[in-house]
Design a protein around this motif. Sequence first.
Motif, PDB file in Angstrom:
ATOM      1  N   UNK A 105       0.790  -1.235   0.000  1.00 14.40           N
ATOM      2  CA  UNK A 105       0.000   0.000   0.000  1.00 14.40           C
ATOM      3  C   UNK A 105       0.822   1.285   0.000  1.00 14.40           C
ATOM      4  N   UNK A 106       2.057   1.339   0.530  1.00 16.27           N
ATOM      5  CA  UNK A 106       2.790   2.611   0.534  1.00 16.27           C
ATOM      6  C   UNK A 106       3.082   3.107  -0.886  1.00 16.27           C
ATOM      7  N   UNK A 107       3.055   4.435  -1.045  1.00 19.08           N
ATOM      8  CA  UNK A 107       3.393   5.029  -2.336  1.00 19.08           C
ATOM      9  C   UNK A 107       4.869   4.838  -2.660  1.00 19.08           C
ATOM     10  N   UNK A 108       5.706   4.940  -1.629  1.00 20.19           N
ATOM     11  CA  UNK A 108       7.150   4.799  -1.821  1.00 20.19           C
ATOM     12  C   UNK A 108       7.730   3.924  -0.724  1.00 20.19           C
ATOM     13  N   UNK A 109       8.933   3.451  -0.968  1.00 16.32           N
ATOM     14  CA  UNK A 109       9.639   2.648   0.012  1.00 16.32           C
ATOM     15  C   UNK A 109      10.795   3.401   0.628  1.00 16.32           C
ATOM     16  N   UNK A 110      11.690   2.727   1.341  1.00 17.24           N
ATOM     17  CA  UNK A 110      12.844   3.380   1.961  1.00 17.24           C
ATOM     18  C   UNK A 110      13.745   4.023   0.908  1.00 17.24           C
ATOM     19  N   UNK A 111      14.550   4.967   1.365  1.00 15.58           N
ATOM     20  CA  UNK A 111      15.494   5.626   0.458  1.00 15.58           C
ATOM     21  C   UNK A 111      16.404   4.594  -0.191  1.00 15.58           C
ATOM     22  N   UNK A 112      16.555   4.687  -1.500  1.00 16.49           N
ATOM     23  CA  UNK A 112      17.403   3.761  -2.236  1.00 16.49           C
ATOM     24  C   UNK A 112      16.715   2.507  -2.704  1.00 16.49           C
ATOM     25  N   UNK A 113      15.439   2.296  -2.298  1.00 12.93           N
ATOM     26  CA  UNK A 113      14.690   1.115  -2.726  1.00 12.93           C
ATOM     27  C   UNK A 113      13.629   1.538  -3.734  1.00 12.93           C
ATOM     28  N   UNK A 114      13.350   0.712  -4.735  1.00 12.25           N
ATOM     29  CA  UNK A 114      12.350   1.100  -5.731  1.00 12.25           C
ATOM     30  C   UNK A 114      10.939   1.196  -5.175  1.00 12.25           C
ATOM     31  N   UNK A 115      10.634   0.441  -4.135  1.00  9.69           N
ATOM     32  CA  UNK A 115       9.318   0.500  -3.491  1.00  9.69           C
ATOM     33  C   UNK A 115       9.388  -0.205  -2.141  1.00  9.69           C
ATOM     34  N   UNK A 116       8.249  -0.230  -1.441  1.00  9.79           N
ATOM     35  CA  UNK A 116       8.224  -0.828  -0.107  1.00  9.79           C
ATOM     36  C   UNK A 116       8.460  -2.328  -0.157  1.00  9.79           C
ATOM     37  N   UNK A 117       7.953  -2.999  -1.188  1.00  8.24           N
ATOM     38  CA  UNK A 117       8.123  -4.449  -1.275  1.00  8.24           C
ATOM     39  C   UNK A 117       9.594  -4.831  -1.256  1.00  8.24           C
ATOM     40  N   UNK A 160      -2.470  12.606  -1.122  1.00  8.74           N
ATOM     41  CA  UNK A 160      -1.566  12.194  -0.067  1.00  8.74           C
ATOM     42  C   UNK A 160      -0.691  11.043  -0.536  1.00  8.74           C
ATOM     43  N   UNK A 161       0.537  11.015  -0.036  1.00  9.52           N
ATOM     44  CA  UNK A 161       1.475   9.948  -0.345  1.00  9.52           C
ATOM     45  C   UNK A 161       2.009   9.364   0.951  1.00  9.52           C
ATOM     46  N   UNK A 162       2.468   8.127   0.895  1.00 12.34           N
ATOM     47  CA  UNK A 162       3.042   7.476   2.060  1.00 12.34           C
ATOM     48  C   UNK A 162       4.373   6.849   1.684  1.00 12.34           C
ATOM     49  N   UNK A 163       5.299   6.895   2.621  1.00 13.95           N
ATOM     50  CA  UNK A 163       6.599   6.245   2.454  1.00 13.95           C
ATOM     51  C   UNK A 163       6.844   5.359   3.647  1.00 13.95           C
ATOM     52  N   UNK A 164       7.029   4.089   3.395  1.00 14.51           N
ATOM     53  CA  UNK A 164       7.298   3.129   4.464  1.00 14.51           C
ATOM     54  C   UNK A 164       8.799   2.898   4.571  1.00 14.51           C
ATOM     55  N   UNK A 165       9.303   2.920   5.787  1.00 12.80           N
ATOM     56  CA  UNK A 165      10.718   2.655   6.008  1.00 12.80           C
ATOM     57  C   UNK A 165      10.902   2.104   7.419  1.00 12.80           C
ATOM     58  N   UNK A 166      12.102   1.669   7.727  1.00 14.71           N
ATOM     59  CA  UNK A 166      12.387   1.050   9.024  1.00 14.71           C
ATOM     60  C   UNK A 166      13.180   1.983   9.915  1.00 14.71           C
ATOM     61  N   UNK A 167      12.851   1.971  11.213  1.00 15.61           N
ATOM     62  CA  UNK A 167      13.605   2.707  12.229  1.00 15.61           C
ATOM     63  C   UNK A 167      13.750   1.800  13.449  1.00 15.61           C
ATOM     64  N   UNK A 168      14.692   2.127  14.324  1.00 12.71           N
ATOM     65  CA  UNK A 168      14.806   1.451  15.609  1.00 12.71           C
ATOM     66  C   UNK A 168      14.005   2.240  16.637  1.00 12.71           C
ATOM     67  N   UNK A 169      13.265   1.528  17.491  1.00  9.21           N
ATOM     68  CA  UNK A 169      12.377   2.186  18.451  1.00  9.21           C
ATOM     69  C   UNK A 169      12.529   1.573  19.827  1.00  9.21           C
ATOM     70  N   UNK A 170      12.239   2.394  20.834  1.00  2.40           N
ATOM     71  CA  UNK A 170      12.138   1.933  22.221  1.00  2.40           C
ATOM     72  C   UNK A 170      10.667   1.993  22.623  1.00  2.40           C
ATOM     73  N   UNK A 171      10.223   0.987  23.357  1.00  3.22           N
ATOM     74  CA  UNK A 171       8.848   0.976  23.856  1.00  3.22           C
ATOM     75  C   UNK A 171       8.848   0.572  25.324  1.00  3.22           C
TER      76      UNK A 171
END
Length: 550
Positions: A327-339, A387-398
Motif C-alpha cells: 500500500x505505501x506510495x514509496x519505500x525506503x530511500x534507495x529502494x524502488x518500493x516498499x516491497x 496524499x502519499x506514504x513512504x514506508x521505512x524502518x527505524x529502531x524504536x524503544x517501547x
Amino acid sequence: VRGPQAVLWGGGASAGTVRFEREIPYFAEPGVQATGSLLAGSRDRNDQVLDISAGTPRGYARVSANRSEADDYEDGNGDGVPSAWKKWNTDAALGWTPDEDTVLELSAGIGDAQARYAGRGMDGAQFRRDSLGLRFEKKHIGGVLDAVVANVYQNDVDHVMDNYSLRDPDPTGSMPMPMASNVAHRTRGGRVATTWQAGRWEVTTGVDLRDSRHRRRSASGRGAYLALPWGVDAKFHSWGAFAESHWHITDTHHVMSGVRVDRAEAQDLRASTGGMMPMPNPTAGMVRRETLPSAFVRYEHDMGGRWGAYAGLGHTQRMPDYWELFSPTRGPAGAPNAFAGVQPERTTQLDIGLQFNGAKVDAWASLYVGRVQDFILFDYAAGMMGSTTRAHNVDARIRGGEAGIDWRPAQGWKLSGAASYAWGEVRDTGTALPQMPPLEARLSVSHERGSWSWGALWRVAAAQDRVSTTQGNVVGRDLGSSAGFAVFSLNGGYRFSDRLQLTAGIDNLFDRAYSEHLNLGGNSAFGYPADPVRINEPGRTAWMKLNLRY
C-alpha cells in the motif's frame, strides 16, 4: 497479544496461527443447549444473537448466528457522524466424539457487512467472508504422548469499497465520479501439534503452514468493476516449526520456554503501480524470502495462590503484511518500493508482573520494556496527486504498564480501578513514536442484591502531546496533540431466573463531546474540512438487552 509467549502462537510469519486449547464439546447425555440475546439502543441500534447446540455422547451439531445494525450517530455536540453499519454472520459445526477426550469437527461459516466511514473517501459496501475448517483433537492419551491437535482451514474474503452505495460521490472532491475497488483474499493453512509429558516436564511441539493469494480489480462507474477480470497482485507462503516447554520445578516455581522458526515468502505480481497514473512495477515477479527465528523464556512464582509473580524475556520477528508491502506510495530511500526495501520487524521485550488475591482485595500490575529493531514507520505527506506514504524502518524503544485493583468492601459490592500507559520513541531522532495511546484510567462500582444489579463506569483519558505529526503506521497517522476527556456510564439489570436476564444502560451519560487520540481525519465528502480533524465519538447512547439461556 503482547508478551514473550506471543512469540510461539501469534508471532513470526504465521500471524494467523491460533492456539487450539478450548474444551472438547461433549454431551454425556442427549440434550440441547442454547443461548441468545436481543439488544435495542439509540439510533436504531438492534442486535440479535443465537447459539444453539444439540448432541449425544457420540456427536454434536452447533449453529451460531448474529445480526447487528445501527444508523449514523450524533456526537456530544449534536452533530451527525456518518457511521451506519449492518452485519451478519452464521457459523455451523458438526462433531464426532467417540469419547469425551476425542473430537473430529467439520465447520463452515459465512457472513457479510457494510459500513459508512466518516474518515475515508470510500465506504465498505461489502465484507463477504466464507470459511471451512476441519479439526481433530485427542487429549489425555495416557502415555508420554498426552495430546494431539490438528486442523486445516480455508478462509475467503471478498471486500468492496466504493463511494456510491452508501453515499453520493462528492463532485468537488478527489473522486467526483462513482468508483469502486474490489479485493479478495484466500488463505489456506493447517497446524499439527503434539503434547508430551514426563515427570515435571510438559513439551508441546508442532508445525504449521499458510498459503494466501490476494486479488483485486477496480473501475469507475456504478458496478463497472463486476465486468472486469480479477488480477492476482500478491502471493504469500509461510511455514513454521515450534516447541514449547513447561518445567514444574516445584508446585510454586515454574519455567516456560519456547522457540519458533518461520520461513516466509512473498511474491509481487503487480504489473504496474501508481494508482491513477500507473507506472511499470520495478519489482514485478520478484520473490522475497525471510527466515524469522523467535524465542522466549518465562519464570512464574505462585506463592500459595495468594501472591504470584512472573518475569519473561522474548524475541520475535515479524514479516511485513500485505498492506505494509503493497500500500505505501514509496519505500525506503534507495529502494524502488516498499516491497523491495521494508525489512521484517524484530522485537525484544522484557515483561514482569505481580498479582495478589485476597479475601476482599485483588490487585495486579504488569510492566514491559522493549526494543523494536526495524520498526515499520509510515511518513505521510501531501502531494500534487493527493496524499502519499513512504514506508521505512527505524529502531524504536517501547515501554509501558498496566495496574488494577478490585475491592469488595461488603456483601454484593465491588469497587474497581485500572490504569494503563504506553510510551514509544524513535531511537535515532529521539522523537515520539506515532500512534501511541495516552494514559488511561477506568474506575467502576457495581452492586448486586438479590435479582437486581447495577454498575457505573468512569473512563478518564489524559491529554496526549507526545506525537509525531505526518508519521504513523499502515492504519493511520498522528493528527497532533489531543485533549483529555472523561466519560461516565451507568447500567443496571434484573434477573428473572437463571435463564432470563434484562439489562439496560446509558453510555456517555452527560453527553460529552470527545474524540480518541488514535483517530482518522474526517473526509471532505461528509463536510469535514480539508485539514485533518478528529472524528468525535458517540454522544449519549441508551441501550437495553435481553439475555436468554436454555
